[in-house]
Motif scaffolding. Structure first.
Motif, PDB file in Angstrom:
ATOM      1  N   THR A 416       0.841  -1.189   0.000  1.00  0.00           N
ATOM      2  CA  THR A 416       0.000   0.000   0.000  1.00  0.00           C
ATOM      3  C   THR A 416       0.877   1.240   0.000  1.00  0.00           C
ATOM      4  O   THR A 416       1.819   1.343   0.797  1.00  0.00           O
ATOM      5  CB  THR A 416      -0.914   0.021   1.244  1.00  0.00           C
ATOM      6  N   GLU A 418       1.625   4.479   1.202  1.00  0.00           N
ATOM      7  CA  GLU A 418       1.227   5.317   2.328  1.00  0.00           C
ATOM      8  C   GLU A 418       1.334   6.801   2.021  1.00  0.00           C
ATOM      9  O   GLU A 418       0.773   7.631   2.737  1.00  0.00           O
ATOM     10  CB  GLU A 418       2.078   4.969   3.558  1.00  0.00           C
ATOM     11  N   GLY A 424       1.539  10.964   3.695  1.00  0.00           N
ATOM     12  CA  GLY A 424       2.341  10.184   4.638  1.00  0.00           C
ATOM     13  C   GLY A 424       2.804  10.970   5.845  1.00  0.00           C
ATOM     14  O   GLY A 424       3.681  10.520   6.582  1.00  0.00           O
ATOM     15  N   ASP A 439       7.686   6.401  -0.970  1.00  0.00           N
ATOM     16  CA  ASP A 439       7.043   5.119  -0.709  1.00  0.00           C
ATOM     17  C   ASP A 439       8.077   4.001  -0.707  1.00  0.00           C
ATOM     18  O   ASP A 439       8.967   3.939  -1.562  1.00  0.00           O
ATOM     19  CB  ASP A 439       5.987   4.851  -1.785  1.00  0.00           C
ATOM     20  N   GLY A 443       6.799   0.656   4.133  1.00  0.00           N
ATOM     21  CA  GLY A 443       5.946   1.764   4.558  1.00  0.00           C
ATOM     22  C   GLY A 443       6.275   3.023   3.784  1.00  0.00           C
ATOM     23  O   GLY A 443       6.012   3.131   2.600  1.00  0.00           O
ATOM     24  N   ARG A 444       6.905   3.980   4.463  1.00  0.00           N
ATOM     25  CA  ARG A 444       7.326   5.215   3.808  1.00  0.00           C
ATOM     26  C   ARG A 444       8.414   5.862   4.648  1.00  0.00           C
ATOM     27  O   ARG A 444       8.545   5.632   5.848  1.00  0.00           O
ATOM     28  CB  ARG A 444       6.143   6.163   3.619  1.00  0.00           C
TER      29      ARG A 444
END
Length: 629
Positions: A416, A418, A424, A439, A443-444
């Motif tokens: 996904t 984020e 984010g 990204d 996560g980020r």
């Protein structure tokens, strides 16, 4: 009956051979953190099941439920009228069940059908954690095996009893399953290997193995061609103990005088292909990868294995060298080099390729011995879970150092993004669509970006700004800038890192306003100044009596005096230059004349005596005449 007994005896011998040549089996684990109640808050270990889909690189938070009935999950929970599907807005359910009475995979399947997001199996004995695997081949025909998608983990008996005790007191037990460190991720390249078998008659495991290779081929080839991964195929072989070398079983299942063996494909010595046929084909596939790697195309292995499975199956009696050679030739590889690599299977000598394969089976460092087929090893750590394209790709993506993942790892099918939700939580310049949110598969990260070759600096969360040379080229470094009536003023100065309003404006540099010099600075106040008029970024001032206004000195001067003075200066300069030129000409003429006189005299002296030369000659003759007297 004798053949079956002989086969069982041979399998037992192979088992003894395995235990003597392999050292250890490492149980792959992930982190389990209890977040409530306070009395249980801590991090615990759990063993990853070798089925389902572990969320490599990610986490999963849920609340634990221990069922009132069917506590070993060997029956469908619909039979006891229980459902574990979480309500909208609620945490996912982690179902805790007891070990025993049925296969681990059946427990997971029933938990999944009951609505659980994950299954925790509590051990029923005090022992080190083990790996929950799929059933052996003779029990692996259940259709549900390939449809298990929830992650599974085995927990110790002590920890399982602790959770049950807390639940019995009415406490809510929340758990965070964390797979982010389940695989090492040291750098921008992932190294992985697949331990498989060319045998296609070993039941559902062989079928799922070749199905995985077919489905994963495209992604594997792209990743390796672009340098993101390095793949190595491997094959398990065993040796026949010396006391059985002359037996029919060893002779039919082994090559090189019992050094390298494989079980009979059909588990029946009286029909079909032998184990030695499988060993030779395994060796051929290793050699093909070796030769393909030498020509810089190691990814051809995926093409060969896929094509061989389609064109040369055992069921059609095409599992032969002739069929294999046709596939190799169609791929443009050097068949002679591959045959040289295979060597003589009947020779009583070590085969260096298969010897290296046996050595590689033994675990080194954190990686355990390879005893399960098929086995995937990623960054020297054994993968646990369903051998599925999506699941394996997730695991490989979790092996990249964060921010170095290829684009395939950042697709919506894998993870996904984020950064799409509130950016984010990172810094963003909406005017230029520049963001610090990057990204990643895990996560980020909030990291100030590089824009047009200029590195922005800051914490990435609340602030990012250009610095150094050419910083003003990026959104004017966040400083004020405006154009009006063809004039442009900017508060950005490349020689400094701040913003400063230019002359004629006031403000903090981020915003600047025009100064009314006629009112604020006292401009245009000299004795002859009049008619001060403010303009954007400056002002205009006129003078009385046809005088000229000097803007830089804020004063008026006489226009005529300035003109007369200017012409006087011109005439003075002209006459000075003329005088200098005339004097120079006279000096030049004098020097030329003297030079010409000396040259002419020298020439004439060669042809006629001059006055001083006549006098010298007479003096000389008088001296001579006196000497003669």
């Amino acid at each position: 009956m004798k053949e079956n007994l002989g086969f069982c005896l041979f399998i037992l011998v192979l088992t003894l051979g395995i235990s003597s040549c392999l050292g250890k089996f490492v149980v792959e684990k992930n982190s389990l953190r209890v977040t409530s109640p306070d009395s249980l808050k801590s991090v615990y270990e759990c063993a990853i099941g070798n089925f389902g889909v572990p969320q490599y690189g990610g986490t999963l938070v849920g609340t634990v439920v221990y069922p009132k009935a069917n506590q070993k999950a060997c029956k469908d929970f619909n039979e006891v009228d229980l459902s574990f599907k979480s309500k909208p807005g609620g945490l996912p359910t982690f179902l805790l069940v007891d070990r025993g009475d049925c296969f681990f995979t059946l427990k997971a399947w029933n938990a999944q059908n009951g609505g659980a997001a994950a299954i925790l199996v509590a051990d029923d004995r005090d022992e080190p954690l083990i790996t929950m695997d799929t059933p052996a081949e003779e029990n692996a025909n259940a259709d549900y095996l390939q449809n298990i998608t929830i992650p599974s983990a085995l927990v110790s008996k002590v920890f399982g009893d602790t959770i049950k005790n807390a639940l019995s007191k009415g406490e809510m037990v929340n758990i965070n399953l964390d797979w982010r460190e389940a695989l090492p991720h040291p750098d921008e390249r992932v190294e992985y290997e697949l331990w498989s078998n060319s045998n296609d008659e070993c039941g559902p495991k062989c079928d799922s193995q070749i199905e995985f290779i077919k489905n994963f081929k495209g992604a594997a080839q792209v990743l390796e061609q672009k340098g993101y991964t390095q793949f190595t195929p491997h094959y398990i072989t065993w040796f026949c103990p010396e006391s059985y070398l002359l037996s029919k079983q060893c002779k039919s299942q082994c090559i090189n005088h019992g050094r390298y063996c494989a079980p009979d494909p059909e588990q029946d010595f009286s029909r079909g292909y032998d184990g030695k046929d499988v060993v030779v084909q395994n060796l051929r596939q290793v050699c093909l990868h070796k030769v393909a790697n030498e020509v810089g195309k190691p990814w051809i292995w995926w093409e060969y294995v896929t094509d061989f499975a389609i064109r040369c199956p055992m069921k059609e009696q095409k599992y032969t060298k002739e069929c294999a050679d046709q596939v190799i030739q169609s791929l443009g590889l050097d068949l002679k080099k591959i045959d040289e690599c295979i060597g003589d299977p009947n020779a009583d000598v070590d085969n260096p390729i298969l010897k290296a394969e046996q050595d590689a089976q033994i675990g080194k460092g954190d990686r355990g011995d390879v005893t399960i087929l098929p086995t995937l090893v990623i960054n020297n750590r054994q993968y646990r879970g369903k051998l599925d394209k999506g699941a394996v790709l997730k695991a490989i993506c979790s092996g990249f150092q964060e921010t170095t993942e290829p684009s395939v790892c950042l697709s919506e099918d894998i993870q996904t993004n984020e950064c799409l939700v509130n950016n984010g939580g990172c810094w963003q310049d909406k005017a230029t669509n520049v963001t610090a949110c990057k990204d990643t598969f895990r996560g980020r990260v909030c990291e100030c970006p590089v824009v047009q070759g200029v590195k922005l600096s800051g914490d990435g969360y609340t602030h990012c700004a250009a610095s150094g040379y050419q910083r003003c080229a990026i959104n004017n470094a966040g400083c004020w800038k405006q154009t009006r009536d063809g004039k442009t003023y900017s508060a950005c100065d490349e020689s400094s890192n701040g913003c400063k309003c230019p002359s004629g404006f006031t403000g903090d540099g981020v915003t600047c306003e025009d100064i009314d010099e006629c009112k604020v600075t006292g401009a245009c106040k000299c004795p002859h100044c009049k008619d001060c008029k403010n303009t954007w970024g400056s002002y205009e001032c006129s003078c009385s009596d046809s005088m000229l206004y000097m803007h830089e000195h804020d004063t008026c001067i006489i226009k005529e005096a300035r003109i007369v003075g200017s012409w006087n200066l011109v005439w003075v300069v002209f006459f000075a230059l003329a005088a200098a030129g005339g004097g120079g000409f006279l000096v030049y003429k004098y020097r030329i004349r003297r030079y010409m006189d000396s040259e002419i005299r020298a020439i004439m002296a060669q042809y006629m005596p001059l006055d001083n030369q006549v006098g010298e000659r007479e003096s000389h003759e008088n001296l001579l005449s006196r000497g003669n007297v």
